[in-house]
Motif scaffolding. Structure first.
Motif, PDB file in Angstrom:
ATOM      1  N   MET A  74       0.820  -1.211   0.000  1.00 62.96           N
ATOM      2  CA  MET A  74       0.000   0.000   0.000  1.00 62.96           C
ATOM      3  C   MET A  74       0.859   1.268   0.000  1.00 62.96           C
ATOM      4  O   MET A  74       0.550   2.234  -0.710  1.00 62.96           O
ATOM      5  CB  MET A  74      -0.921  -0.023   1.227  1.00 62.96           C
ATOM      6  N   LEU A  75       1.908   1.294   0.777  1.00 65.07           N
ATOM      7  CA  LEU A  75       2.760   2.485   0.847  1.00 65.07           C
ATOM      8  C   LEU A  75       3.393   2.799  -0.501  1.00 65.07           C
ATOM      9  O   LEU A  75       3.496   3.966  -0.903  1.00 65.07           O
ATOM     10  CB  LEU A  75       3.842   2.309   1.911  1.00 65.07           C
ATOM     11  N   THR A  76       3.816   1.758  -1.208  1.00 66.10           N
ATOM     12  CA  THR A  76       4.400   1.954  -2.534  1.00 66.10           C
ATOM     13  C   THR A  76       3.373   2.509  -3.504  1.00 66.10           C
ATOM     14  O   THR A  76       3.664   3.421  -4.291  1.00 66.10           O
ATOM     15  CB  THR A  76       4.961   0.628  -3.077  1.00 66.10           C
ATOM     16  N   LEU A  77       2.154   1.963  -3.437  1.00 66.30           N
ATOM     17  CA  LEU A  77       1.082   2.454  -4.306  1.00 66.30           C
ATOM     18  C   LEU A  77       0.779   3.928  -4.048  1.00 66.30           C
ATOM     19  O   LEU A  77       0.588   4.716  -4.976  1.00 66.30           O
ATOM     20  CB  LEU A  77      -0.189   1.618  -4.089  1.00 66.30           C
ATOM     21  N   ILE A  78       0.739   4.289  -2.776  1.00 66.23           N
ATOM     22  CA  ILE A  78       0.469   5.686  -2.417  1.00 66.23           C
ATOM     23  C   ILE A  78       1.578   6.585  -2.959  1.00 66.23           C
ATOM     24  O   ILE A  78       1.324   7.666  -3.500  1.00 66.23           O
ATOM     25  CB  ILE A  78       0.328   5.838  -0.895  1.00 66.23           C
ATOM     26  N   GLY A  79       2.832   6.131  -2.821  1.00 66.35           N
ATOM     27  CA  GLY A  79       3.953   6.899  -3.349  1.00 66.35           C
ATOM     28  C   GLY A  79       3.854   7.089  -4.852  1.00 66.35           C
ATOM     29  O   GLY A  79       4.131   8.179  -5.376  1.00 66.35           O
ATOM     30  N   VAL A  80       3.439   6.036  -5.565  1.00 68.87           N
ATOM     31  CA  VAL A  80       3.268   6.124  -7.019  1.00 68.87           C
ATOM     32  C   VAL A  80       2.193   7.141  -7.371  1.00 68.87           C
ATOM     33  O   VAL A  80       2.343   7.935  -8.309  1.00 68.87           O
ATOM     34  CB  VAL A  80       2.912   4.735  -7.595  1.00 68.87           C
ATOM     35  N   GLU A  81       1.092   7.126  -6.603  1.00 70.86           N
ATOM     36  CA  GLU A  81      -0.015   8.053  -6.879  1.00 70.86           C
ATOM     37  C   GLU A  81       0.407   9.504  -6.673  1.00 70.86           C
ATOM     38  O   GLU A  81       0.001  10.388  -7.420  1.00 70.86           O
ATOM     39  CB  GLU A  81      -1.225   7.715  -5.998  1.00 70.86           C
ATOM     40  N   PHE A  82       1.204   9.759  -5.657  1.00 70.42           N
ATOM     41  CA  PHE A  82       1.693  11.121  -5.440  1.00 70.42           C
ATOM     42  C   PHE A  82       2.612  11.568  -6.572  1.00 70.42           C
ATOM     43  O   PHE A  82       2.606  12.737  -6.981  1.00 70.42           O
ATOM     44  CB  PHE A  82       2.400  11.244  -4.097  1.00 70.42           C
ATOM     45  N   LYS A  83       3.404  10.641  -7.097  1.00 69.54           N
ATOM     46  CA  LYS A  83       4.284  10.993  -8.218  1.00 69.54           C
ATOM     47  C   LYS A  83       3.475  11.356  -9.454  1.00 69.54           C
ATOM     48  O   LYS A  83       3.871  12.220 -10.242  1.00 69.54           O
ATOM     49  CB  LYS A  83       5.217   9.823  -8.532  1.00 69.54           C
ATOM     50  N   LYS A  84       2.322  10.722  -9.623  1.00 68.85           N
ATOM     51  CA  LYS A  84       1.486  10.984 -10.799  1.00 68.85           C
ATOM     52  C   LYS A  84       0.952  12.411 -10.812  1.00 68.85           C
ATOM     53  O   LYS A  84       0.733  12.982 -11.877  1.00 68.85           O
ATOM     54  CB  LYS A  84       0.318   9.992 -10.841  1.00 68.85           C
ATOM     55  N   ILE A  85       0.695  12.974  -9.629  1.00 72.76           N
ATOM     56  CA  ILE A  85       0.120  14.322  -9.581  1.00 72.76           C
ATOM     57  C   ILE A  85       1.180  15.398  -9.315  1.00 72.76           C
ATOM     58  O   ILE A  85       0.845  16.572  -9.160  1.00 72.76           O
ATOM     59  CB  ILE A  85      -0.979  14.413  -8.503  1.00 72.76           C
ATOM     60  N   LYS A  86       2.444  14.965  -9.265  1.00 72.29           N
ATOM     61  CA  LYS A  86       3.524  15.882  -8.897  1.00 72.29           C
ATOM     62  C   LYS A  86       3.565  17.104  -9.803  1.00 72.29           C
ATOM     63  O   LYS A  86       3.796  18.231  -9.350  1.00 72.29           O
ATOM     64  CB  LYS A  86       4.858  15.139  -8.928  1.00 72.29           C
ATOM     65  N   ALA A  92      -5.573   3.764  -2.541  1.00 72.36           N
ATOM     66  CA  ALA A  92      -4.389   4.628  -2.577  1.00 72.36           C
ATOM     67  C   ALA A  92      -4.745   5.986  -3.176  1.00 72.36           C
ATOM     68  O   ALA A  92      -4.304   7.038  -2.687  1.00 72.36           O
ATOM     69  CB  ALA A  92      -3.280   3.966  -3.389  1.00 72.36           C
ATOM     70  N   LYS A  93      -5.551   5.975  -4.222  1.00 69.50           N
ATOM     71  CA  LYS A  93      -5.973   7.227  -4.832  1.00 69.50           C
ATOM     72  C   LYS A  93      -6.866   8.028  -3.881  1.00 69.50           C
ATOM     73  O   LYS A  93      -6.779   9.265  -3.818  1.00 69.50           O
ATOM     74  CB  LYS A  93      -6.705   6.952  -6.146  1.00 69.50           C
ATOM     75  N   PHE A  94      -7.714   7.332  -3.151  1.00 69.44           N
ATOM     76  CA  PHE A  94      -8.568   8.021  -2.180  1.00 69.44           C
ATOM     77  C   PHE A  94      -7.714   8.642  -1.074  1.00 69.44           C
ATOM     78  O   PHE A  94      -8.017   9.750  -0.600  1.00 69.44           O
ATOM     79  CB  PHE A  94      -9.578   7.049  -1.579  1.00 69.44           C
ATOM     80  N   PHE A  95      -6.653   7.961  -0.677  1.00 64.01           N
ATOM     81  CA  PHE A  95      -5.754   8.516   0.332  1.00 64.01           C
ATOM     82  C   PHE A  95      -5.122   9.817  -0.182  1.00 64.01           C
ATOM     83  O   PHE A  95      -4.986  10.787   0.568  1.00 64.01           O
ATOM     84  CB  PHE A  95      -4.661   7.508   0.692  1.00 64.01           C
ATOM     85  N   VAL A  96      -4.749   9.835  -1.455  1.00 66.45           N
ATOM     86  CA  VAL A  96      -4.200  11.055  -2.053  1.00 66.45           C
ATOM     87  C   VAL A  96      -5.237  12.177  -1.984  1.00 66.45           C
ATOM     88  O   VAL A  96      -4.910  13.331  -1.672  1.00 66.45           O
ATOM     89  CB  VAL A  96      -3.768  10.804  -3.513  1.00 66.45           C
TER      90      VAL A  96
END
Length: 255
Positions: free
Chosen positions: A3-15, A104-108
């Motif tokens: 899950m942590l990796t997925l969240i990190g990926v999602e944050f990179k997408k919106i960077k 993960a996207k909802f967490f973002v």
């Protein structure tokens, strides 16, 4: 992928997106127009003090339209990142749990909502200091009160955010999703006057702010908040929306 990796990926997408700029500009719209009508905060017939009136009126504008509308747009932007070049289809071809990806996207989204409310606090204090300089009256409220009100707005808006995420998942056409999301905002004014307001999660923040206004303005009237059945219903709705969003996420692409 955990899950942590997925969240990190999602944050990179919106960077490199303009999401944070949109959230910041929306908060400017909330507070700075009030500077043009500074005198309206004085002599309120309902007995509220000028500094509290300035703060609560700003929160009313925030929670009735600006904040939910911002979240409607942000959920669509987060989800639309996956529509470019069939990115979601490529992601789902990997050994990744689509339900985790949805969460993960909802967490973002939750983090972005928190950032916008932190923008609110910062811009409120800038506006309050400017208002103080303009009127020679102290409009600056204590940090504890401001953080308490903003924190409560964040917490009770979670079911609303869960619905907006669910909406962005199940409605594939962006313009329709935005239209439906914005349409949920308008009835909030009516629902806060209903004894069944707790079944409409979009009015929760507005109801709380109006209730606080009643506490600070003796002549305004009261809006009582009863934790039961509000909290159980809110929790059920939030979990239900997240489960449905997780189940529906990526279904079209998997087909």
């Amino acid at each position: 992928m955990n899950m942590l990796t997925l969240i990190g990926v999602e944050f990179k997408k919106i960077k490199r997106s303009k999401i944070l700029l949109i959230l910041f500009l929306a908060m400017l719209v909330v507070w700075f127009p009030a500077l043009l009508n500074a005198d309206m905060n004085f002599g309120m017939e309902n007995g509220i003090t000028p500094e509290h009136n300035f703060f609560i009126q700003g929160l009313m504008a925030l929670v009735w339209f600006i904040y939910p509308a911002s979240m409607v747009v942000v959920t669509l932007l987060i989800n639309q990142n996956e529509k470019t070049n069939q990115a979601l289809t490529k992601m789902l071809s990997l050994p990744i749990d689509s339900k985790r990806m949805s969460l993960a996207k909802f967490f973002v989204l939750l983090v972005l909502a928190a950032i916008q409310l932190l923008f609110t606090i910062g811009i409120y204090y800038v506006a309050a200091y400017l208002m103080t300089a303009m009127t020679d009256y102290n409009f600056v409220l204590g940090l504890l009160l401001v953080f308490k009100e903003i924190g409560l707005i964040y917490l009770i808006s979670l079911p609303m955010l869960a619905f907006y995420w669910f909406l962005s998942v199940v409605v594939q056409t962006p313009i329709f999703a935005i239209g439906i999301g914005l349409a949920t905002i308008v009835p909030s004014v009516l629902m806060i006057n209903s004894e069944y307001w707790y079944i409409y999660p979009f009015c929760y923040p507005y109801y709380m702010v109006v209730s606080e206004y009643g506490n600070l303005a003796p002549g305004f009237g009261t809006f009582n908040i009863s934790l039961f059945p509000w909290i159980p219903i809110a929790c059920v709705m939030m979990v239900g929306f997240l489960v449905l969003a997780s189940v529906c996420f990526g279904q079209k692409e998997r087909k």
